[in-house]
Design an enzyme around this catalytic site. Structure first.
Site, PDB file in Angstrom:
ATOM      1  N   SER A 109       0.845  -1.193   0.000  1.00  0.00           N
ATOM      2  CA  SER A 109       0.000   0.000   0.000  1.00  0.00           C
ATOM      3  C   SER A 109       0.878   1.240   0.000  1.00  0.00           C
ATOM      4  CB  SER A 109      -0.925   0.007   1.215  1.00  0.00           C
ATOM      5  OG  SER A 109      -0.165   0.005   2.413  1.00  0.00           O
ATOM      6  N   HIS A 123      -2.851   7.340  -4.133  1.00  0.00           N
ATOM      7  CA  HIS A 123      -2.951   6.155  -3.279  1.00  0.00           C
ATOM      8  C   HIS A 123      -2.935   4.909  -4.150  1.00  0.00           C
ATOM      9  CE1 HIS A 123      -5.897   3.035  -1.780  1.00  0.00           C
ATOM     10  NE2 HIS A 123      -4.995   2.997  -0.823  1.00  0.00           N
ATOM     11  N   ASN A 125      -3.009   0.390  -3.582  1.00  0.00           N
ATOM     12  CA  ASN A 125      -3.045  -0.762  -2.686  1.00  0.00           C
ATOM     13  C   ASN A 125      -3.381  -2.010  -3.493  1.00  0.00           C
ATOM     14  OD1 ASN A 125      -4.906  -2.754  -1.052  1.00  0.00           O
ATOM     15  ND2 ASN A 125      -3.591  -1.749   0.457  1.00  0.00           N
ATOM     16  N   GLY A 296      -2.529  -4.993  13.724  1.00  0.00           N
ATOM     17  CA  GLY A 296      -1.392  -4.628  12.890  1.00  0.00           C
ATOM     18  C   GLY A 296      -0.577  -3.517  13.527  1.00  0.00           C
ATOM     19  N   ARG A 297       0.474  -3.135  12.868  1.00  0.00           N
ATOM     20  CA  ARG A 297       1.364  -2.094  13.390  1.00  0.00           C
ATOM     21  C   ARG A 297       0.734  -0.733  13.126  1.00  0.00           C
ATOM     22  NH1 ARG A 297       5.952   0.870  11.357  1.00  0.00           N
ATOM     23  NH2 ARG A 297       7.507   1.236  12.993  1.00  0.00           N
ATOM     24  N   SER A 300       2.335   1.834  10.751  1.00  0.00           N
ATOM     25  CA  SER A 300       2.221   1.497   9.333  1.00  0.00           C
ATOM     26  C   SER A 300       0.798   1.680   8.829  1.00  0.00           C
ATOM     27  CB  SER A 300       2.684   0.052   9.104  1.00  0.00           C
ATOM     28  OG  SER A 300       4.035  -0.105   9.473  1.00  0.00           O
TER      29      SER A 300
END
Length: 342
Positions: A109, A123, A125, A296-297, A300
């Protein structure tokens, strides 16, 4: 040649190859490398700093961020590869047949926030998901200009249309409609930008459109196309071509706009419009929701947010200005792929 029945062929098409995860993961890393290299050359000053991370439940990723460059005020290109036993609610709501299976997800992404207001935010992804018998590809790319240049929107759309057309003539129109509908701020009643392509839940068989807006243009067009049977290899090849279309779609736009002079008015409007990006990503974005639901992180996941932003109560653009044209034309779906200069 070995003869086989239609049902056997369909069953074969519906099963990913044994090395599916490794191949998609390798491609997602490769496209991250290629995009970062291309953008670093384009910027000429800024460089990407990499931050590798691990997810305690399984997997990890590489986050790459560029800051204070000649072109990019801030941008990130993120690769992730995660797995686990507990599927997030956002997935189970769409594909309940995945319940009870461990999952694997990988993707790349990217969000870029240029400093010059005449260069659009962009953007991208692309992602892949497996859980037991369930698998799919998803992704897309979209453009968010702050100032209206029709040739930029047209170039972006035409480049992705060419990538789509190489695989199926109905991909671009369906996924263009889907993009317009997905990147829509319902509470503002406006699109986030000029769109591009967006698709999700693409697997072996079914209609192209796989979402809940059954009364929209994407669903209507998809219904006309009908059910398609495609194999894993065909969809993977399509995703690869879309990923590799990004630099040709975006770099020429940056090169055209990077030296345009701007002032405080343009910068303030850019920061105000960036607020829409924040609103969409925190309220609607599927990737943000999935990332937070799967632990998730956070750094990020929220990499897409701009470094500076402003909100203004009750803003209305002055009539007959470029800012007004953005609202009147560019934040409403247009047939950009067929635009020609008058």
């Amino acid at each position: 040649m070995t003869a086989f029945s239609t049902s056997e062929a369909t069953s074969s098409n519906s099963v990913p190859p044994a090395d599916s995860k490794a191949r998609v993961s390798q491609f997602m890393r490769q496209i991250q490398d290629e995009i970062c290299q291309g953008l670093a050359v384009l910027d000429g000053v800024g460089t990407f700093q990499e931050d590798s991370w691990e997810r305690p439940e399984g997997g990890g990723g590489r986050s790459r961020v560029i800051r204070e460059g000649a072109v990019f005020e801030q941008g990130g290109v993120n690769f992730s590869e995660v797995w686990g036993e507990n599927l997030p609610p956002s997935i189970l709501a769409q594909r309940p047949e995945a319940a009870g299976h461990g999952f694997y997800a990988t993707g790349t992404s990217m969000v870029l926030h240029p400093r010059n207001p005449y260069i659009p935010t962009v953007h991208l992804n692309y992602r892949y998901f497996e859980a037991g018998p369930v698998w799919w590809f998803g992704g897309g790319a979209d453009l968010t200009p702050y100032y209206p240049f029709a040739e930029d929107a047209a170039h972006f759309h035409k480049t992705f249309k060419q990538a789509c057309d190489a695989h199926h003539p109905e991909y671009y129109p369906t996924f263009k409609y889907w993009c317009d509908e997905y990147f829509y701020l319902k509470h503002r009643q406006e699109t986030r930008g000029v769109g591009g392509i967006f698709f999700d839940y693409q697997d072996a068989q079914g209609e192209l459109y796989r979402a809940n807006n059954t009364n929209g243009s994407a669903a209507a067009h998809s219904a006309k196309v009908g059910t398609l049977t495609r194999c894993w290899e065909e969809l993977f090849a399509f995703v690869q071509e879309c990923g590799q279309a990004f630099l040709p779609a975006y770099v020429p736009i940056v090169e055209r706009r990077r030296n345009l002079e701007y002032g405080e008015r343009q910068r303030n409007f850019q920061l105000y419009r960036r607020g829409r990006y924040v609103e969409f990503n925190l309220v609607y974005d599927r990737g943000t929701i999935f990332g937070l639901q799967t632990n998730g992180r956070t750094e990020s996941i929220l990499m897409s947010l701009p470094p500076l932003v402003r909100w203004e109560y009750g803003y209305q653009p002055e009539p007959n200005t470029p800012e007004a044209e953005l609202y009147e034309t560019f934040l409403k779906p247009q047939d950009w792929a067929n635009w020609t200069a008058s």
